[in-house]
Scaffold this active site. Sequence first.
Site, short mmCIF file in Angstrom:
data_model
loop_
_atom_site.label_atom_id
_atom_site.label_comp_id
_atom_site.label_asym_id
_atom_site.label_seq_id
_atom_site.Cartn_x
_atom_site.Cartn_y
_atom_site.Cartn_z
N LYS A 191 1.51 3.91 -3.08
CA LYS A 191 0.94 5.31 -2.79
C LYS A 191 2.18 6.42 -3.38
O LYS A 191 2.03 7.27 -3.74
CB LYS A 191 0.38 5.59 -1.37
N TYR A 210 1.00 -1.05 0.05
CA TYR A 210 0.01 0.02 0.04
C TYR A 210 0.89 1.26 0.13
O TYR A 210 0.60 2.25 -0.76
CB TYR A 210 -0.98 0.00 1.15
N1 LIG Z 1 -7.98 5.93 6.51
C1 LIG Z 1 -6.81 6.47 6.74
O1 LIG Z 1 -6.40 6.13 7.90
C2 LIG Z 1 -5.70 7.01 5.62
C3 LIG Z 1 -4.44 7.47 6.09
C4 LIG Z 1 -3.53 8.14 5.32
C5 LIG Z 1 -4.12 8.34 4.05
N2 LIG Z 1 -5.22 7.77 3.42
C6 LIG Z 1 -5.46 8.15 2.09
O2 LIG Z 1 -6.91 8.55 2.12
C7 LIG Z 1 -7.57 8.18 0.88
C8 LIG Z 1 -9.11 7.82 1.42
O3 LIG Z 1 -8.73 6.65 2.35
P1 LIG Z 1 -10.06 5.89 3.00
O4 LIG Z 1 -9.62 5.55 4.36
O5 LIG Z 1 -11.51 6.54 3.04
O6 LIG Z 1 -10.08 4.81 2.11
P2 LIG Z 1 -11.55 3.73 1.99
O7 LIG Z 1 -12.61 4.00 3.07
O8 LIG Z 1 -10.96 2.51 1.82
O9 LIG Z 1 -12.13 4.40 0.45
C9 LIG Z 1 -11.32 4.00 -0.50
C10 LIG Z 1 -12.12 4.53 -1.76
O10 LIG Z 1 -11.48 4.18 -3.01
C11 LIG Z 1 -12.41 4.16 -3.88
N3 LIG Z 1 -11.96 3.24 -5.09
C12 LIG Z 1 -11.10 2.27 -4.85
N4 LIG Z 1 -10.87 1.64 -6.12
C13 LIG Z 1 -11.34 2.37 -6.98
C14 LIG Z 1 -11.07 2.47 -8.36
N5 LIG Z 1 -10.56 1.84 -9.13
N6 LIG Z 1 -11.90 3.40 -9.09
C15 LIG Z 1 -12.52 4.54 -8.32
N7 LIG Z 1 -12.72 4.48 -6.87
C16 LIG Z 1 -11.99 3.62 -6.25
C17 LIG Z 1 -13.39 2.96 -3.01
O11 LIG Z 1 -14.61 2.86 -3.86
P3 LIG Z 1 -15.48 1.39 -3.52
O12 LIG Z 1 -16.58 1.77 -2.59
O13 LIG Z 1 -16.19 1.19 -4.90
O14 LIG Z 1 -14.69 0.42 -3.14
C18 LIG Z 1 -13.61 3.97 -1.90
O15 LIG Z 1 -14.44 4.98 -2.22
C19 LIG Z 1 -6.86 7.28 0.33
O16 LIG Z 1 -6.15 7.71 -0.60
C20 LIG Z 1 -5.98 6.75 1.33
O17 LIG Z 1 -4.56 6.34 0.89
C21 LIG Z 1 -6.20 7.24 4.42
#
Ligand SMILES: NC(=O)c1ccc[n+]([C@@H]2O[C@H](COP(=O)([O-])OP(=O)(O)OC[C@H]3O[C@@H](n4cnc5c(N)ncnc54)[C@H](OP(=O)(O)O)[C@@H]3O)[C@@H](O)[C@H]2O)c1
Length: 509
Positions: free
Chosen positions: A241, A237
């Site tokens: 990224k 991951y």
């Molecule tokens: N959560 C954390 O603690 C954290 C920390 C640091 C950074 N981030 C970053 O923040 C961002 C959001 O994270 P999150 O926690 O909200 O992630 P999440 O809940 O896993 O959501 C991921 C999102 O990406 C969508 N997605 C995945 N593959 C896709 C594709 N091929 N085409 C279009 N959409 C797609 C998913 O859609 P589906 O519903 O269709 O699966 C979902 O809406 C990410 O970039 C992650 O790297 C998160």
Amino acid sequence: MMADSLDSEKIIEYFKGKSILITGATGFLGKILVEKILRVQPDVKKIFLLVRAIDQASAKQRVQSEVTDTELFCLVKEKHGKGFDQFIDDKVVALAGDIIYEDLGLEPIVLAELAKELHVIVNGAATTNFYGRYDVSLDVNVLGVKHLCQLAKKCAGLKVFLHVSTAYAGGDREGLIQEREFEEGWTLREGLHLDLEAELRLVDDVRREVEEGKAQRKAMKELGLARARHFGWSNTYVFTKAMGEMLLGRLLLVRGGGGVPVVVVRPSIITSIRRDPLPGWMQGTRTIDTLIIGYAKQNLSCFLGDLDLVMDVIPGDMVVNAMMAAAVAHSAAAGSQSQQLTVYHVSSSLRNPAPYAVLYESGRRHFTEKPRLGKRGEVIPTKEMHFFKTIKSFQLYMLIRYRLPLEMLHLLNLLLCGFFSRLYSDLSRKYRYVMQLVDVYGPFAFFKGCFDDINLERLRQRMKQATKSSPHDDDDDDDDMFNFDPKIIDWNDYFYSIHIPGVLKYVLK
Ligand SMILES: NC(=O)c1ccc[n+]([C@@H]2O[C@H](COP(=O)([O-])OP(=O)(O)OC[C@H]3O[C@@H](n4cnc5c(N)ncnc54)[C@H](OP(=O)(O)O)[C@@H]3O)[C@@H](O)[C@H]2O)c1
């Protein structure tokens, strides 16, 4: 480029009449962003939400059931009352697409409309699985970025491109980790060069060699981890990224005759909403929440981690506030040709560190005062949990407690002509699974870096200056609806009264 002062009013005003494309809206962070824009600026022109779906109707259905109809939208619903559905219909456009495809899998007519309309692009979509398939992680976290950049280049009126990455993309380093841009080809290991095309070829080779199905899935997961480790990252991951970020410089900043400001927001571990619209709201289980859930169920007697180490956590609403402020701060002025990429760590370890001990103590206090009840209504006593401060000590424990008894079972099984075969293979599989989890998550639990956030601090200072010069200044930072200063958080109180109840309510249900 950054203008002089920035305050809540300016941020709200900025989104008036703007058209925004957001990916990842069905996810945890994306949903918080969509809600906030619609709540604070009902005169936003359009919010296009690209979601994976077979057609427009299913995309619309997904957006409704997974985004706008969720409890998170309670305040927006309250504000618009009976007009809520109409408001959503007017402002939110669901697009069936997938970022892994060229043109995001959109019809040319839709693409042309986006190219004409868009002012802001926010890429929040990602596959967040630490140990995901390498091909999938490359497709989403790297090629997905490329496809969004290609769209961005077609958008004549685009003012800012905001990409969400992760603070851990910078690797497991000790000391202060700066908000530095990753150059293409950069790796964490000296002497190595990262070549995306070569990685894609490698994936193709494995796809050809290993038959589709379980074996291929396993091979792809192992390949991702092996490549990540080869270049110095701890998991697939964070590695992919980092690679995704590298493309931004190449694809967005080098444009013939123009440029669009690029903002990279790198949050650390995002936790539940601290304030608005719903304190404690969250979606999905993050690393630290596994500990809370295990403790709540009392089915975890031990855990990996050093209670004295700092876990870098930041509430989801603060991340979204920082994203909106940064987008506004960097938005290109009319006619300007900005070619700047700015990285923001949205984190807490530098300004207000929260040691794991705070989480553990808050959890112990919470579950002692409000013990969980078993199936028959009996009180589940809250026990002490043992923490292994090193991976080695955990491995030794696992060897004595599980591996050696397993070996004895193996011998017994041979003596009894396979009588315990099923039990043995079942227990072995579980053992291997735990050890693999430790291998993937271990480096994360013992992370000793500290994220510098000087860029974000500058943004905070600009917001503070604007607030101080305002005649309505009441000196209460927490009243600011775009606050992203972790210093105002009392971690004990946050975990005890917001985050832990939030995990129990929204995740454990
Ligand atoms: N959560 C954390 O603690 C954290 C920390 C640091 C950074 N981030 C970053 O923040 C961002 C959001 O994270 P999150 O926690 O909200 O992630 P999440 O809940 O896993 O959501 C991921 C999102 O990406 C969508 N997605 C995945 N593959 C896709 C594709 N091929 N085409 C279009 N959409 C797609 C998913 O859609 P589906 O519903 O269709 O699966 C979902 O809406 C990410 O970039 C992650 O790297 C998160």
